[in-house]
Write a protein that holds these residues in place. Structure first.
Motif, PDB file in Angstrom:
ATOM      1  N   ARG A   1      -6.173   1.316   1.049  1.00 60.45           N
ATOM      2  CA  ARG A   1      -5.130   2.433   1.018  1.00 60.45           C
ATOM      3  C   ARG A   1      -4.235   2.488   2.218  1.00 60.45           C
ATOM      4  O   ARG A   1      -4.830   2.665   3.379  1.00 60.45           O
ATOM      5  N   HIS A   2      -3.128   3.077   1.734  1.00 62.21           N
ATOM      6  CA  HIS A   2      -2.090   3.393   2.695  1.00 62.21           C
ATOM      7  C   HIS A   2      -2.828   4.665   3.589  1.00 62.21           C
ATOM      8  O   HIS A   2      -2.738   5.660   3.081  1.00 62.21           O
TER       9      HIS A   2
ATOM     10  N   LEU B   1       0.735  -1.257  -0.071  1.00 64.74           N
ATOM     11  CA  LEU B   1       0.012  -0.092  -0.142  1.00 64.74           C
ATOM     12  C   LEU B   1       0.940   1.236   0.008  1.00 64.74           C
ATOM     13  O   LEU B   1       0.428   2.214  -0.462  1.00 64.74           O
TER      14      LEU B   1
END
Length: 314
Positions: free
Chosen positions: A134-135, A18
């Motif tokens: 998502r990061h 991610l």
């Protein structure tokens, strides 16, 4: 043919993957059965390629009372062998060829969002969902009706990774079927229809849905419960229900088939799939009733035996 230049990444865990995807023009490599040809034909030219095949945690396949969760690295063949969901199994037998199924992934097919592919239709007719990560932002679940946006276009945003898909379990007394017509087995279908039919306790049609392949920009879902009129499964007018399915399709013609022929195929396949799903649902209901009767008989026998033992003990 060779792909355009790209930077290759092979993360060792999900967090690293991610983080790599965050803020770059990147594509995710899982099975690669669609991505690699697109790269070679220069239909895709990402600056970065993120290979997630080392992320063993994404190869999960979990079946529970609510449904089946398929991880991003679960291969077609693996999911098909597990027989965790009847409609998934029926669809996967129609996907390409064994070599492709050994490598291709279920989630990858969903993200590819080809309207001629089988698995998007399965997710749509079951009203399943795809989980995106998502990061630094956690995860979000996107329902199928919002996930497929157009041909080869899904709701996956730049920097996101599809980590799993969820296929809801079927209600009791339900049956499924998947029929398609292709020039050769394993080719993309000229048209296809998958169906789910659920019966009530009186074996009347309580719900009937169909999803169509290859006749719209996204999987086309039709709820035809009203067309069945809650009639018994064996007397329902599936041809009338199939016409209702045809009415919501938007086929286009090409070198393989005209729009009119595809619409005709949808009608034929919808009637066939709905009728088969209803028959399967009736068999499922009969089996459940037989099992219930057998359990009741066993319990009565056990009680009678217990009472007999107590009488003899006196």
């Amino acid at each position: 043919m060779k792909p355009p230049p790209f930077a290759y990444h092979a993360p060792r865990d999900l967090g690293e993957a991610l983080e790599t995807l965050a803020g770059v023009d990147g594509k995710v490599l899982a099975g690669g059965q669609s991505l690699i040809p697109m790269l070679n034909m220069r239909l895709a030219a990402p600056e970065h390629l993120v290979d997630i095949n080392r992320l063993a945690s994404l190869a999960v396949l979990e079946a529970g009372p609510a449904g089946v969760t398929v991880g991003a690295l679960a291969r077609h063949a693996q999911v098909g062998r597990a027989a965790a969901h009847p409609l998934l199994g029926q669809a996967l037998r129609l996907v390409a060829h064994p070599v492709i199924r050994n490598r291709g992934t279920v989630v990858g097919s969903l993200v590819h969002a080809d309207p001629a592919a089988e698995l998007p239709a399965v997710l749509a007719v079951l009203d399943g969902s795809v989980r995106l990560a998502r990061h630094g932002a956690g995860e979000r679940d996107v329902p199928a009706r919002e996930f497929f946006l157009g041909p080869m276009e899904s709701a996956v945003r730049p920097g996101e990774l599809a980590v799993s898909a969820f296929f809801p379990a079927l209600p009791a007394r339900s049956g499924t079927a998947f029929h398609e017509v292709a020039r050769r087995h394993g080719d993309y279908a000229l048209a296809g229809v998958c169906a789910v039919v659920t019966l009530d306790e009186d074996l009347r049609v309580a719900a009937a849905r169909a999803a169509c392949v290859g006749v719209g920009p996204v999987p086309v879902v039709a709820d035809v419960t009203g067309a069945c009129g809650r009639r018994p499964a064996d007397t329902s007018d599936w041809a009338d229900a199939a016409r209702a399915v045809q009415d919501v399709t938007e086929p286009e013609g090409d070198v393989h088939a005209s729009a009119a022929y595809r619409r005709h195929l949808v009608g034929v396949l919808a009637a066939r799939a709905l009728a088969e799903a209803a028959r399967t649902a009736a068999r499922s209901a009969a089996q459940r009733d037989a099992q219930r009767d057998a359990q009741s008989a066993a319990q009565r026998d056990a009680r009678a035996a217990g009472e007999g033992d107590r009488e003899r003990a006196r």
